[in-house]
Design a protein around this motif. Sequence first.
Motif, PDB file in Angstrom:
ATOM      1  N   LEU A  43       0.640  -0.932   0.233  1.00  0.00           N
ATOM      2  CA  LEU A  43      -0.160  -0.002  -0.233  1.00  0.00           C
ATOM      3  C   LEU A  43       0.925   1.615  -0.570  1.00  0.00           C
ATOM      4  O   LEU A  43       0.067   1.819  -0.680  1.00  0.00           O
ATOM      5  CB  LEU A  43      -0.858  -0.299   1.085  1.00  0.00           C
ATOM      6  CG  LEU A  43      -1.956   0.944   1.300  1.00  0.00           C
ATOM      7  CD1 LEU A  43      -3.648   0.516   2.764  1.00  0.00           C
ATOM      8  CD2 LEU A  43      -1.882   2.873   2.555  1.00  0.00           C
ATOM      9  N   PHE A  44       1.868   0.766   1.568  1.00  0.00           N
ATOM     10  CA  PHE A  44       2.100   2.316   0.665  1.00  0.00           C
ATOM     11  C   PHE A  44       3.825   2.615   0.079  1.00  0.00           C
ATOM     12  O   PHE A  44       4.068   3.468  -0.664  1.00  0.00           O
ATOM     13  CB  PHE A  44       3.460   2.605   2.340  1.00  0.00           C
ATOM     14  CG  PHE A  44       2.411   3.184   3.284  1.00  0.00           C
ATOM     15  CD1 PHE A  44       2.240   4.556   3.234  1.00  0.00           C
ATOM     16  CD2 PHE A  44       2.261   2.100   4.815  1.00  0.00           C
ATOM     17  CE1 PHE A  44       1.080   4.578   4.240  1.00  0.00           C
ATOM     18  CE2 PHE A  44       1.754   2.334   5.597  1.00  0.00           C
ATOM     19  CZ  PHE A  44       1.276   3.308   5.568  1.00  0.00           C
ATOM     20  N   ALA A  45       3.813   1.634  -0.314  1.00  0.00           N
ATOM     21  CA  ALA A  45       4.800   1.653  -1.536  1.00  0.00           C
ATOM     22  C   ALA A  45       4.544   1.881  -3.344  1.00  0.00           C
ATOM     23  O   ALA A  45       5.124   2.389  -3.943  1.00  0.00           O
ATOM     24  CB  ALA A  45       5.436   0.417  -2.257  1.00  0.00           C
ATOM     25  N   ASP A  46       2.638   2.411  -3.339  1.00  0.00           N
ATOM     26  CA  ASP A  46       2.209   2.701  -4.326  1.00  0.00           C
ATOM     27  C   ASP A  46       1.749   4.490  -3.768  1.00  0.00           C
ATOM     28  O   ASP A  46       0.574   3.983  -3.173  1.00  0.00           O
ATOM     29  CB  ASP A  46       1.344   1.615  -4.683  1.00  0.00           C
ATOM     30  CG  ASP A  46      -0.161   2.309  -6.139  1.00  0.00           C
ATOM     31  OD1 ASP A  46      -0.159   2.935  -6.119  1.00  0.00           O
ATOM     32  OD2 ASP A  46      -0.654   0.689  -6.815  1.00  0.00           O
ATOM     33  N   GLU A  47       2.459   4.651  -4.248  1.00  0.00           N
ATOM     34  CA  GLU A  47       1.885   6.244  -3.970  1.00  0.00           C
ATOM     35  C   GLU A  47      -0.032   6.909  -4.358  1.00  0.00           C
ATOM     36  O   GLU A  47       0.156   7.693  -3.144  1.00  0.00           O
ATOM     37  CB  GLU A  47       2.734   7.233  -5.180  1.00  0.00           C
ATOM     38  CG  GLU A  47       4.703   7.010  -4.376  1.00  0.00           C
ATOM     39  CD  GLU A  47       5.490   8.068  -5.354  1.00  0.00           C
ATOM     40  OE1 GLU A  47       5.078   8.782  -6.007  1.00  0.00           O
ATOM     41  OE2 GLU A  47       6.477   8.170  -4.282  1.00  0.00           O
ATOM     42  N   SER A  48       0.097   6.579  -5.260  1.00  0.00           N
ATOM     43  CA  SER A  48      -1.608   6.283  -5.729  1.00  0.00           C
ATOM     44  C   SER A  48      -2.483   5.610  -4.477  1.00  0.00           C
ATOM     45  O   SER A  48      -3.233   6.474  -3.948  1.00  0.00           O
ATOM     46  CB  SER A  48      -1.542   6.121  -6.989  1.00  0.00           C
ATOM     47  OG  SER A  48      -1.051   6.833  -7.953  1.00  0.00           O
TER      48      SER A  48
END
Length: 261
Positions: A43-48
């Motif tokens: 979740l946090f690795a995907d900025e969107s």
Amino acid sequence: MKLAAFTAWLPVIGFVIGSWAANSAMEAVPPEARDQLPPIVHLFADESRALSSLFGLETWFFVSLVTVGAGAGAIAHDRTHRAFQFYFAKPVTPETYLAGRVSAIATWVFAIAFVPAFLYCVALAAFGPREEALDTVALLLPALVFSLLLAIVMSIASVAVSSLSASRALTISTWLTVFVVPHVIAGVVDVVSRASGREEGFPWLYLGSFTAMLGTVRDALFKIDDPSALEWFHAAGALAVMVVGLGALALHRLRAQEVIT
């Protein structure tokens, strides 16, 4: 209002740290092993996705404070203190009064929603990988669009609910009920439906929850895949009907007020 204004930026710190930590964790393992990392890392690795989640948190914990503190009791407060006899005796129409009330709440909601998103994007663009900086900054456009939508929906809905009664306590209670209960009921029905074997669940009750509809539109703006049968245009249509209907209701009740001419 003050609590929301002074604390709304605090989650940004956690989200920035979470994104940096998640990206570091992704880089520390081979690509084939990344699927085994916890969901929160993805979740946090995907900025969107992270930015969409930040908006969701701001909506439930901070925007709600603004609408309760300033929106849901606005018209009820003026009715209790017979302020309309003063307002409408001057060259102020119900339309301009409603526009003033709504715009004041909308300004606060927009600031509380967009400023944290802006800080998050700027922090990641400034201190993150150079090759990803442009993509991070580009997230400010959907963030701006959603912040405007959130401000319009929340301000009109909360002020309209405040016109239902002269009791501020009653209108605030009604607003909290409308804010939470439809979402909870729809969520329970959806979970039970999935547990009974329907893969897609039963998401249609979410059309009665403006918070859920805002979430659906938000995910579409940030290009987040959602397996639900509920599409962004369903949510946008439901929000449009709600905003127009509640705005018309508030205006009707304002025009019915007795004034000194």
